[in-house]
Design a protein around this motif. Structure first.
Motif, mmCIF file in Angstrom:
data_model
loop_
_atom_site.group_PDB
_atom_site.id
_atom_site.type_symbol
_atom_site.label_atom_id
_atom_site.label_comp_id
_atom_site.label_asym_id
_atom_site.label_seq_id
_atom_site.Cartn_x
_atom_site.Cartn_y
_atom_site.Cartn_z
ATOM 1 N N ASP A 1 6.077 4.290 -3.525
ATOM 2 C CA ASP A 1 5.870 3.726 -4.863
ATOM 3 C C ASP A 1 6.309 4.726 -5.936
ATOM 4 O OD1 ASP A 1 5.304 1.766 -6.689
ATOM 5 O OD2 ASP A 1 3.154 2.145 -6.760
ATOM 6 N N ALA A 2 7.488 5.294 -5.726
ATOM 7 C CA ALA A 2 8.045 6.203 -6.734
ATOM 8 C C ALA A 2 8.423 5.367 -7.954
ATOM 9 C CB ALA A 2 9.264 6.921 -6.177
ATOM 10 N N LYS A 3 7.987 5.800 -9.124
ATOM 11 C CA LYS A 3 8.231 5.033 -10.345
ATOM 12 C C LYS A 3 9.320 5.665 -11.204
ATOM 13 C CE LYS A 3 4.032 2.698 -10.268
ATOM 14 N NZ LYS A 3 4.001 1.242 -10.077
ATOM 15 N N ASP B 1 4.925 2.840 -17.026
ATOM 16 C CA ASP B 1 5.357 3.645 -15.879
ATOM 17 C C ASP B 1 6.462 4.627 -16.206
ATOM 18 O OD1 ASP B 1 3.577 2.638 -14.016
ATOM 19 O OD2 ASP B 1 4.849 0.926 -13.545
ATOM 20 N N ASP C 1 -3.075 4.391 -8.739
ATOM 21 C CA ASP C 1 -3.245 5.215 -7.537
ATOM 22 C C ASP C 1 -3.444 6.680 -7.892
ATOM 23 O OD1 ASP C 1 -3.102 3.153 -5.776
ATOM 24 O OD2 ASP C 1 -1.039 3.539 -5.120
ATOM 25 N N VAL D 1 8.000 -1.216 -11.364
ATOM 26 C CA VAL D 1 7.969 -0.338 -12.538
ATOM 27 C C VAL D 1 7.841 -1.205 -13.795
ATOM 28 C CG1 VAL D 1 9.161 1.480 -13.808
ATOM 29 C CG2 VAL D 1 9.438 1.323 -11.332
ATOM 30 N N HIS E 1 10.042 2.536 -2.479
ATOM 31 C CA HIS E 1 8.922 1.593 -2.498
ATOM 32 C C HIS E 1 7.802 2.030 -1.557
ATOM 33 C CE1 HIS E 1 10.591 -1.236 -5.284
ATOM 34 N NE2 HIS E 1 11.684 -1.421 -4.573
ATOM 35 N N ARG F 1 0.853 -1.176 0.000
ATOM 36 C CA ARG F 1 0.000 0.000 0.000
ATOM 37 C C ARG F 1 0.881 1.214 0.000
ATOM 38 N NH1 ARG F 1 -2.880 2.075 -1.248
ATOM 39 N NH2 ARG F 1 -4.298 3.067 0.208
ATOM 40 N N ALA F 2 1.032 1.777 -1.136
ATOM 41 C CA ALA F 2 1.884 2.955 -1.225
ATOM 42 C C ALA F 2 1.092 4.169 -0.777
ATOM 43 C CB ALA F 2 2.363 3.132 -2.653
ATOM 44 N N ALA F 3 1.821 5.242 -0.628
ATOM 45 C CA ALA F 3 1.199 6.499 -0.260
ATOM 46 C C ALA F 3 0.195 6.913 -1.342
ATOM 47 C CB ALA F 3 2.281 7.558 -0.127
ATOM 48 N N ARG F 4 -0.956 7.391 -0.946
ATOM 49 C CA ARG F 4 -1.949 7.866 -1.913
ATOM 50 C C ARG F 4 -2.399 9.261 -1.534
ATOM 51 N NH1 ARG F 4 -6.427 3.621 -3.922
ATOM 52 N NH2 ARG F 4 -6.867 5.416 -5.223
#
Lengths: 207, 281
Positions: free
Chosen positions: A135-137, B73, B246, B106, A132, A23-26
């Motif tokens: 959830d930085a992509k 992504d 998200d 990703v 993570h 559950r990443a930050a939203r």
């Protein structure tokens, strides 16, 4: 698919992968706290900045999309403008050792001087733990956290997903907009956007 | 292979100026960063008022990839800027079916190996059959392996070609590319999408049970690319559970994308999204 489930085990150094689809930050939710050393050896905790706006900027100086914003001076002027207004700007480097953008603290500090960067601090996250958690992509990807600890922006730096420096001047900067609105007590009109750029070079990632 | 012989036949000036005149219809292959990029045509002649298939052929160095229309992504789609004779008009790229690239959190969509991006080219009605024309293009693309490089190429294509020896091979590229491109949903098939809160539930009715499927979203900001997709065979097709991005905060009206059932069986889907399913039926 199957591939991402197993790869989660490969990068199991990050405890967050123990959770199914972490559950990443939203946006709209509480930004998760973290505790990560910066390039001066200081441990930076989000909770230490309660009461202030915090910007998290994912960076990789080898990435042409990051370079667009540093070679043009755009990132430095954003950092300068907003830190002068009392905002905490934390640059985060999640490149794993051996991967593009990985740096030592000393190397990064001399680089920051050389490019005249002005973040509050640069966090070194070679395990990808903080990356993570949020959830930085991509680099650059930006998060803005309110003084109450709520995530109010998650996405791209602007609306021009290219490596072309000339686009900086033509772009609508989502970060400036989010900060201007949020600091004025307004709702952020574009609270999310698709982050663009290079993939964050996490441990175990193959590109 | 033809491409290899071509590569060595290109004079230095061609590299300096980015292209060479008077080559074959399929020629003008030239070396750019980790890729050979050339323009090819499906046919070695043009007909007035008709649409001809031309395309950008990428021959990618092993390990390197370029991106689909939705790069996923990270990454960026290739862009083509044409320089065409008066009256000629290039349409949108008809994107072949991509593959999933990457690991972990990703995930990107793109192509490896040799990929042709076909473009329908409108030939003007007053074109005189047999008249030589030169089609040129600037191609900008991001090419990545562990790292990404923004690259540029310039390529040209003479029609009719001075030397048509590669024509059969080029025609074959088009044939195999079309075979590996998403097709419209066949008559009688049906796609339905419902919004189940955190997921899109995509039901595809093909008439027969399908055990495998993968969904590639056309829009960049709707789907969580890295999340596993739940696949359930149904009596008349397959059901896919696709996690929302998200970053998607508002409901969407239509979910567009490509459903791949097996190699060569890829279909375009554009389905109205119906509201969340409430209760059990």
């Amino acid at each position: 698919m199957k591939r991402s489930a197993t790869s989660c085990m490969i990068v199991a150094a990050a405890v967050f992968c123990a959770l199914p689809m972490a559950r990443a930050a939203r946006v709209g939710e509480r930004a998760p706290d973290f505790s990560v050393a910066d390039t001066n050896g200081k441990v930076e905790k989000l909770s230490d900045y309660a009461g202030k706006f915090v910007v998290l900027e994912w960076s990789n100086r080898g990435c042409p999309y990051t370079q667009k914003h540093y070679n043009s001076g755009n990132m430095q002027s954003l950092q300068r403008e907003w830190t002068q207004k009392g905002i905490i700007w934390l640059t985060v480097i999640s490149s794993a050792p051996g991967k593009q953008g990985y740096v030592t603290a000393a190397d990064e500090n001399s680089w920051l001087k050389q490019i005249n960067a002005a973040p509050t601090a640069v966090l070194l996250d070679p395990t990808g733990t903080l990356g993570h958690l949020y959830d930085a992509k991509t680099t650059p990807q930006i998060f803005v956290i309110s003084p109450q600890g709520t995530l109010v922006y998650d996405g791209a730096i602007d609306d021009k997903p290219t490596t072309d420096r000339a686009d900086v001047g033509r772009a609508k900067n989502y970060v400036s907009q989010a900060l201007a609105e949020a600091t004025a007590g307004k709702a952020v009109s574009t609270p999310t956007s698709r982050p663009y750029g290079c993939s964050v070079k996490y441990p175990g990632s193959w590109f | 292979m033809l491409l290899h012989s071509r590569r060595f036949s290109i004079p230095l000036v061609a590299l300096l100026f980015g292209f060479t005149f008077g080559g074959m219809a399929a020629a003008q292959s030239f070396t750019a960063a980790h890729a050979k990029v050339s323009l090819i045509a499906e046919n070695n002649s043009l007909q007035p008022g008709q649409t001809a298939w031309v395309g950008v052929l990428f021959d990618l160095e092993k390990g390197w990839h370029i991106y689909w229309v939705n790069p996923g992504d990270s990454g960026e789609r290739p862009k083509i800027q044409w320089q065409l004779p008066p009256g000629f008009q290039a349409k949108e790229i008809r994107w072949p079916t991509p593959v999933r690239l990457g690991t972990g959190t990703v995930i990107d969509y793109g192509y490896e190996g040799r990929v042709l991006l076909p473009v329908p080219m409108q030939v003007p009605a007053d074109y005189k059959s047999g008249k030589p024309v030169m089609l040129s293009a600037d191609i900008r693309y991001l090419i990545c392996r562990e790292v990404c490089i923004p690259a540029k190429a310039q390529a040209s294509l003479a029609i009719p070609p001075a030397n048509a020896s590669s024509f059969a091979a080029d025609r074959e590229f088009f044939r195999s590319t079309f075979e590996n491109s998403p097709k419209p949903l066949p008559a009688g098939w049906k796609a339905q999408v419902s919004d189940n809160g955190g997921f899109f539930q995509l039901s595809l009715d093909t008439g027969t049970s399908e055990s495998k499927a993968g969904f590639f979203p056309l829009e960049e900001d709707q789907v969580d690319n890295a999340a596993p997709q739940g696949v359930t065979a149904t009596a008349r097709g397959v059901q896919l559970k696709v996690k929302k991005s998200d970053q998607l905060l508002k409901p969407i009206a239509v979910l567009k994308g490509v459903v791949v059932l097996s190699p060569g069986r890829a279909y375009e889907v554009a389905a109205q999204v119906t509201g969340p399913v409430t209760g059990k039926k």
